[in-house]
Design a protein around this motif. Structure first.
Motif, short mmCIF file in Angstrom:
data_model
loop_
_atom_site.label_atom_id
_atom_site.label_comp_id
_atom_site.label_asym_id
_atom_site.label_seq_id
_atom_site.Cartn_x
_atom_site.Cartn_y
_atom_site.Cartn_z
N HIS A 248 -19.38 10.16 44.78
CA HIS A 248 -20.38 9.15 44.43
C HIS A 248 -19.69 7.79 44.45
O HIS A 248 -18.73 7.56 43.71
N VAL A 249 -20.15 6.86 45.30
CA VAL A 249 -19.49 5.58 45.49
C VAL A 249 -20.55 4.47 45.54
O VAL A 249 -21.76 4.73 45.52
N LEU A 250 -20.04 3.23 45.61
CA LEU A 250 -20.87 2.06 45.90
C LEU A 250 -20.39 1.46 47.21
O LEU A 250 -19.19 1.43 47.49
N VAL A 251 -21.32 0.96 48.02
CA VAL A 251 -20.96 0.39 49.31
C VAL A 251 -21.58 -0.99 49.44
O VAL A 251 -22.60 -1.31 48.81
N ARG A 252 -20.96 -1.80 50.26
CA ARG A 252 -21.46 -3.14 50.55
C ARG A 252 -21.04 -3.51 51.97
O ARG A 252 -19.92 -3.22 52.39
N ARG B 165 -17.83 -5.02 58.28
CA ARG B 165 -17.26 -3.78 57.77
C ARG B 165 -18.09 -3.25 56.60
O ARG B 165 -18.76 -3.99 55.90
N THR B 166 -18.00 -1.95 56.41
CA THR B 166 -18.55 -1.32 55.21
C THR B 166 -17.42 -1.21 54.20
O THR B 166 -16.39 -0.59 54.47
N TRP B 167 -17.61 -1.82 53.04
CA TRP B 167 -16.60 -1.81 51.97
C TRP B 167 -17.05 -0.80 50.91
O TRP B 167 -18.21 -0.80 50.49
N VAL B 168 -16.14 0.06 50.50
CA VAL B 168 -16.45 1.12 49.55
C VAL B 168 -15.79 0.82 48.22
O VAL B 168 -14.59 0.48 48.17
N PHE B 169 -16.57 0.94 47.13
CA PHE B 169 -16.09 0.69 45.78
C PHE B 169 -16.26 1.97 44.95
O PHE B 169 -17.08 2.83 45.26
N ALA B 170 -15.48 2.06 43.89
CA ALA B 170 -15.64 3.17 42.96
C ALA B 170 -17.02 3.09 42.31
O ALA B 170 -17.61 2.01 42.16
N ALA B 171 -17.54 4.25 41.91
CA ALA B 171 -18.90 4.30 41.37
C ALA B 171 -19.06 3.49 40.09
O ALA B 171 -20.17 3.04 39.77
N ASP B 172 -17.97 3.30 39.31
CA ASP B 172 -18.08 2.55 38.06
C ASP B 172 -17.74 1.07 38.23
O ASP B 172 -17.74 0.32 37.26
N ASP B 173 -17.46 0.64 39.46
CA ASP B 173 -17.15 -0.77 39.70
C ASP B 173 -18.45 -1.50 40.04
O ASP B 173 -18.70 -1.89 41.18
N ARG B 174 -19.30 -1.68 39.03
CA ARG B 174 -20.64 -2.20 39.26
C ARG B 174 -20.66 -3.65 39.72
O ARG B 174 -21.64 -4.11 40.32
N GLU B 175 -19.61 -4.39 39.46
CA GLU B 175 -19.55 -5.79 39.88
C GLU B 175 -18.85 -5.96 41.22
O GLU B 175 -18.75 -7.07 41.73
N GLY C 100 -25.71 -18.85 54.95
CA GLY C 100 -24.73 -18.59 53.89
C GLY C 100 -25.19 -19.04 52.52
O GLY C 100 -24.42 -19.05 51.57
N ASP C 101 -26.49 -19.40 52.41
CA ASP C 101 -26.99 -19.86 51.13
C ASP C 101 -27.47 -18.70 50.26
O ASP C 101 -27.69 -18.86 49.07
N ALA C 102 -27.63 -17.53 50.88
CA ALA C 102 -28.07 -16.36 50.13
C ALA C 102 -26.86 -15.71 49.47
O ALA C 102 -25.73 -15.87 49.91
N PRO C 103 -27.08 -14.98 48.40
CA PRO C 103 -25.95 -14.31 47.72
C PRO C 103 -25.37 -13.21 48.60
O PRO C 103 -25.95 -12.81 49.61
N ALA C 104 -24.20 -12.73 48.20
CA ALA C 104 -23.55 -11.66 48.94
C ALA C 104 -24.44 -10.43 48.96
O ALA C 104 -25.25 -10.21 48.05
N PRO C 105 -24.35 -9.60 50.00
CA PRO C 105 -25.17 -8.38 50.06
C PRO C 105 -24.97 -7.55 48.79
O PRO C 105 -23.86 -7.47 48.25
N PRO C 106 -26.02 -6.91 48.32
CA PRO C 106 -25.91 -6.16 47.06
C PRO C 106 -25.11 -4.88 47.26
O PRO C 106 -24.98 -4.35 48.36
N LEU C 107 -24.59 -4.38 46.14
CA LEU C 107 -23.96 -3.08 46.15
C LEU C 107 -25.04 -2.00 46.19
O LEU C 107 -26.08 -2.12 45.54
N ARG C 108 -24.79 -0.96 46.96
CA ARG C 108 -25.74 0.14 47.06
C ARG C 108 -25.05 1.44 46.65
O ARG C 108 -23.89 1.67 47.00
#
Length: 576
Positions: A260-264, A271-281, A325-333
């Motif tokens: 179970h991960v978070l991606v952005r 690139r697809t960046w992968v984060f740990a599931a508890d790294d909500r920020e 570039g005025d929009a925020p960074a893509p959300p974590l999914r």
């Protein structure tokens, strides 16, 4: 270190003299070792397991050819040390990848699920196989031509007259020997005039008015160079394709572990960046790779085939804000990652494109997994880390409204790069013209336009902002980009891209050497320019109020550089 010692060994190693007993010809075993050596330099970066094998082959080949005493030479000893260091580094990387896999399996525990059907039929590496076939065909053509040159000499020598003569004169500048045999003088070209001093005895093959040295029967160097380039490039693509194919097969073999991960998705590099599931920020990415959507037919979806649906929030203004570039960074999914992630692995994941969308999309990696360098928040920035994009308001805070037009021009790193390329250009022209008309001129014709454009741009690029838009000066012209048609300004490695609503983006490249600037702990100068241009795009109140005069717009130097190159080439022909 390895590349430097290879160049040292090649230039310092003694070249055996060509003799009638051991004539110079095509050295296919030596060419094969050269192919392995060049591939090993590439594999140190991409395929550490193959790099170990390739470097071992080159060291053994050097010992077999010259004996163990060859390593007493400083250049060979330095190469041996560099190869050992590279092998140790490659073995370490493989061991780290093994530990990464063990940790991933430990984190997944007993959780294992079959791959989605779309991921099972997904195929990658087909382009690598096609390119490999093309380059290997080119290499095969070079082998055929080189063997044809050797066969033509053998046929000629079978019916020609074999004579023995004395060298009476040597022109080392032209590479020509004057040989007298049976009362007649022959002028014979040679690649190594220093091996045939005056009064030396040489054997000739005379066919009519033409004569060649038995020691140097033919010259197939150009074809051998084509074989080397084609083989190295073709085999590199082939290995990449096979590695990707085998990695995908390993992923499909049995139910892989799931996490179970978070991606952005990255804003600039895709690139697809992968984060740990508890790294909500999203402060600490763990790994990254490029991925494509997979469909049930086993292919990747085309961007033009992706439907936007009936989303009420989809609008041109929203798309424009993202591009600018005025929009925020893509959300974590939230996502489910299939496969044990480690350096060089192949993975797949499923995730919703939108939180409100009940359907999930399947994406498969198309590049091998790499450890991630943190790119969003968290701690201080170490040397060499990529500088994240600053918010527009932060950049605008350091700008003040101006009446006069603003001008950005080539900075120190950019000019240094341009001067370095200018030296390469001048040396290449001189070297290509040194021996008169030859196949080297074809290489010059291919490389020279790119070099002239790059040198002129890197040394003199300029962007001027006034009340109505930008004046963008590159190597050949000054282009006008009004504010009302401008969509975005982006710094992509060694270039600045200015997106427009209806036409292609205006690109200024090269604008420096971003990699070196980051390694020195500095923000790339062109990135600062792109940030400030983006701030002017988003904040009309900061734009200059006057119109730029012609002297501020700049004058392209590409035509002048062409004229200087022609004069340099003419001087080379006259002096040589």
């Amino acid at each position: 270190m390895l590349a430097t010692t290879v160049a040292w060994e090649v230039t310092a190693a003694p070249v055996p003299a060509c003799t009638s007993a051991e004539p110079c010809g095509s050295d296919w075993p030596g060419l094969a070792v050269a192919v392995v050596l060049m591939l090993s330099l590439y594999w140190v970066w991409r395929q550490p397991r193959l790099a170990v094998a390739g470097l071992a082959v080159t060291v053994v080949a050097l010992a077999v050819e010259d004996g163990v005493t060859a390593f007493a030479q400083p250049s060979a000893l330095a190469y041996l040390a560099a190869a050992g260091f590279a092998v140790a580094g490659s073995v370490h990387r493989l061991a780290v990848a093994g530990r990464q896999r063990a940790l991933a399996l430990e984190a997944a525990g007993t959780a294992a699920r079959p791959l989605p059907d779309a991921a099972r039929t997904f195929r990658r590496g087909r382009l690598s196989f096609v390119l490999s076939a093309v380059f290997l065909t080119v290499a095969g053509f070079g082998v055929w031509q080189a063997l044809g040159v050797a066969d033509a000499y053998e046929e000629r020598a079978a019916t020609a007259v074999h004579l023995s003569g004395t060298v009476t004169a040597v022109d080392e500048d032209e590479g020509v020997l004057t040989v007298t045999a049976e009362g007649r003088s022959h002028r014979i070209g040679t690649a190594f005039p220093e091996d045939f001093p005056v009064d030396a005895r040489v054997d000739l093959v005379v066919d009519g008015d033409g004569a060649v040295l038995v020691a140097e029967p033919y010259d197939a160097f150009g074809w051998e160079l084509l074989v080397l380039a084609g083989s190295v490039t073709g085999l590199a693509f082939l290995v990449n394709g096979v590695a990707g194919h085998l990695g995908a097969r390993r992923l499909r073999r049995g139910p892989p572990p799931v996490l179970h991960v978070l991606v952005r998705e990255g804003e600039e590099d895709g690139r697809t960046w992968v984060f740990a599931a508890d790294d909500r920020e999203g402060r600490r990415p763990v790994l990254c790779f490029h991925s494509l959507y997979a469909d049930d037919d086993g292919g990747a979806e085309d961007e033009d085939d992706l439907e936007t649906g009936d989303d009420e929030d989809f609008s041109l203004d929203k798309v424009t804000a993202v591009l600018r570039g005025d929009a925020p960074a893509p959300p974590l999914r939230e996502a489910v990652l299939y496969g044990a992630p480690y350096t060089g692995a192949e993975v797949a994941f499923v995730a919703r494109d939108d939180e409100d969308d009940p359907e999930v999309a399947v994406e498969c990696s198309v590049t091998a997994v790499k450890p991630a360098v943190p790119a969003w928040g968290g701690g201080t920035r170490p040397r060499g880390r990529k500088h994240p994009r600053r918010p527009v308001e932060e950049i605008a805070a350091r700008l003040t409204p101006s009446v006069e037009p603003r001008v950005w021009r080539a900075h120190g790193f950019s000019r240094a790069l341009g001067l370095g390329l200018l030296v390469v250009q001048g040396g290449g022209v001189w070297a290509a013209l040194e021996d008169g008309p030859s196949w080297h001129w074809l290489m010059l014709a291919v490389a020279l336009p790119w070099l002239v454009t790059s040198v002129a741009t890197a040394t003199t690029w300029r962007i001027t902002a006034d009340r109505d838009g930008l004046w963008v000066m590159t190597a050949w012209r000054v282009r006008r980009v009004p504010w009302d048609v401008m969509l975005s300004v982006t710094h992509r490695e060694d270039g600045i891209d200015i997106g427009r609503t209806e036409d292609d983006a205006v690109r200024v490249s090269p604008t420096g050497w971003a990699w070196l600037e980051r390694r020195l702990g500095r923000e790339p100068g062109a990135k600062r320019v792109a940030d400030e241009l983006r701030a002017l795009l988003m904040r009309p109140d900061l734009r200059p109020r006057d119109e730029a005069s012609s002297d501020r717009q700049g004058m392209p130097v590409g035509p002048l550089l062409v004229a200087l190159t022609v004069l340099w080439g003419a001087a080379a022909l006259l002096l040589l």
